[in-house]
Design a protein around this motif. Structure first.
Motif, PDB file in Angstrom:
ATOM      1  N   LYS A   8       0.874  -1.228   0.065  1.00 53.22           N
ATOM      2  CA  LYS A   8      -0.082   0.077   0.073  1.00 53.22           C
ATOM      3  C   LYS A   8       1.088   1.185  -0.030  1.00 53.22           C
ATOM      4  O   LYS A   8       1.337   1.690   0.976  1.00 53.22           O
ATOM      5  CB  LYS A   8      -0.958  -0.137   0.972  1.00 53.22           C
ATOM      6  N   PRO A   9       1.217   1.727  -1.205  1.00 49.06           N
ATOM      7  CA  PRO A   9       2.052   2.795  -1.310  1.00 49.06           C
ATOM      8  C   PRO A   9       1.257   4.345  -0.550  1.00 49.06           C
ATOM      9  O   PRO A   9       0.044   4.207  -0.666  1.00 49.06           O
ATOM     10  CB  PRO A   9       2.262   3.133  -2.808  1.00 49.06           C
ATOM     11  N   VAL A  10       2.153   5.196  -0.259  1.00 50.75           N
ATOM     12  CA  VAL A  10       1.553   6.399   0.106  1.00 50.75           C
ATOM     13  C   VAL A  10       2.198   7.465  -0.481  1.00 50.75           C
ATOM     14  O   VAL A  10       3.248   7.557  -0.902  1.00 50.75           O
ATOM     15  CB  VAL A  10       1.961   6.476   1.720  1.00 50.75           C
ATOM     16  N   ILE A  17       8.919  20.815  -1.628  1.00 51.86           N
ATOM     17  CA  ILE A  17       8.842  20.204  -2.735  1.00 51.86           C
ATOM     18  C   ILE A  17       7.492  19.609  -3.169  1.00 51.86           C
ATOM     19  O   ILE A  17       7.188  19.182  -4.338  1.00 51.86           O
ATOM     20  CB  ILE A  17       9.941  19.007  -3.155  1.00 51.86           C
ATOM     21  N   GLY A  18       6.380  19.923  -2.390  1.00 56.32           N
ATOM     22  CA  GLY A  18       5.093  19.115  -2.651  1.00 56.32           C
ATOM     23  C   GLY A  18       4.979  17.611  -2.567  1.00 56.32           C
ATOM     24  O   GLY A  18       5.556  17.088  -1.638  1.00 56.32           O
ATOM     25  N   ARG A  19       4.144  17.105  -3.336  1.00 52.97           N
ATOM     26  CA  ARG A  19       3.667  15.763  -3.247  1.00 52.97           C
ATOM     27  C   ARG A  19       4.895  14.754  -3.643  1.00 52.97           C
ATOM     28  O   ARG A  19       5.243  14.865  -5.047  1.00 52.97           O
ATOM     29  CB  ARG A  19       2.256  15.553  -3.674  1.00 52.97           C
ATOM     30  N   VAL A  20       5.313  13.804  -2.904  1.00 54.58           N
ATOM     31  CA  VAL A  20       5.908  12.760  -3.203  1.00 54.58           C
ATOM     32  C   VAL A  20       5.371  11.541  -2.808  1.00 54.58           C
ATOM     33  O   VAL A  20       4.852  11.142  -1.655  1.00 54.58           O
ATOM     34  CB  VAL A  20       7.320  12.958  -2.281  1.00 54.58           C
ATOM     35  N   ASP A  34      16.510  13.814   2.733  1.00 51.78           N
ATOM     36  CA  ASP A  34      16.720  14.837   1.633  1.00 51.78           C
ATOM     37  C   ASP A  34      15.774  15.755   1.911  1.00 51.78           C
ATOM     38  O   ASP A  34      15.923  16.896   1.301  1.00 51.78           O
ATOM     39  CB  ASP A  34      16.747  14.209   0.321  1.00 51.78           C
ATOM     40  N   HIS A  35      14.386  15.495   2.030  1.00 55.20           N
ATOM     41  CA  HIS A  35      13.272  16.574   2.091  1.00 55.20           C
ATOM     42  C   HIS A  35      12.262  16.586   3.124  1.00 55.20           C
ATOM     43  O   HIS A  35      11.437  17.430   2.896  1.00 55.20           O
ATOM     44  CB  HIS A  35      12.488  15.939   0.811  1.00 55.20           C
ATOM     45  N   TRP A  36      12.845  16.191   4.308  1.00 54.51           N
ATOM     46  CA  TRP A  36      11.942  16.416   5.708  1.00 54.51           C
ATOM     47  C   TRP A  36      12.089  17.447   6.152  1.00 54.51           C
ATOM     48  O   TRP A  36      12.856  18.272   6.113  1.00 54.51           O
ATOM     49  CB  TRP A  36      12.219  15.047   6.452  1.00 54.51           C
ATOM     50  N   PRO A  37      11.038  17.943   6.780  1.00 52.70           N
ATOM     51  CA  PRO A  37      11.125  19.284   7.575  1.00 52.70           C
ATOM     52  C   PRO A  37      12.089  19.102   8.678  1.00 52.70           C
ATOM     53  O   PRO A  37      12.277  18.269   9.245  1.00 52.70           O
ATOM     54  CB  PRO A  37       9.641  19.455   8.318  1.00 52.70           C
TER      55      PRO A  37
END
Length: 89
Positions: A8-10, A17-20, A34-37
Motif C-alpha cells: 500500500k504505497p503512500v 517540494i510538494g507531493r512525493v 533529503d526532504h523532511w522538515p
C-alpha cells in the motif's frame, strides 16, 4: 525481502517540494534524509532506522511503511493513501 514495493504505497505533501509518492523503504529513507522538515523527532529517527534495517533484512518493508507514516503524522506532514499499482501494461 530487500526493499520490496509496499503493498500500500503512500504520498506525502512536503512543504518545500510538494507531493512525493513513496512505495519502498529506500524511497522513504531518501525522503527522510533529503526532504523532511527540519523538525526531526523520535518518530523520524525510528522511521529512518527501520528503513535502513530493511536493507539488512532485520525489518520488513511494511514495518518501514508504518514507521514512515508515524513520522509524517508527528510533524503534521499530510499522508495520502494510494491504491496499489496493478502492474504495467
Amino acid at each position: 525481502m530487500y526493499d520490496r514495493v509496499w503493498t500500500k504505497p503512500v504520498s506525502v505533501d512536503l512543504p518545500e517540494i510538494g507531493r512525493v509518492a513513496i512505495s519502498t523503504a529506500r524511497e522513504a529513507a531518501d525522503c527522510l534524509l533529503d526532504h523532511w522538515p527540519e523538525d526531526h523527532s523520535h518518530a523520524y529517527d525510528e522511521a529512518l532506522r527501520i528503513c535502513l534495517e530493511v536493507y539488512e533484512g532485520n525489518e520488513t518493508p511494511e514495518a518501514a511503511r508504518e514507521a514512515f507514516i508515524r513520522a509524517a503524522r508527528t510533524v503534521a506532514v499530510p499522508v495520502i493513501f494510494m491504491e496499489p499499482s496493478r502492474g504495467s501494461k
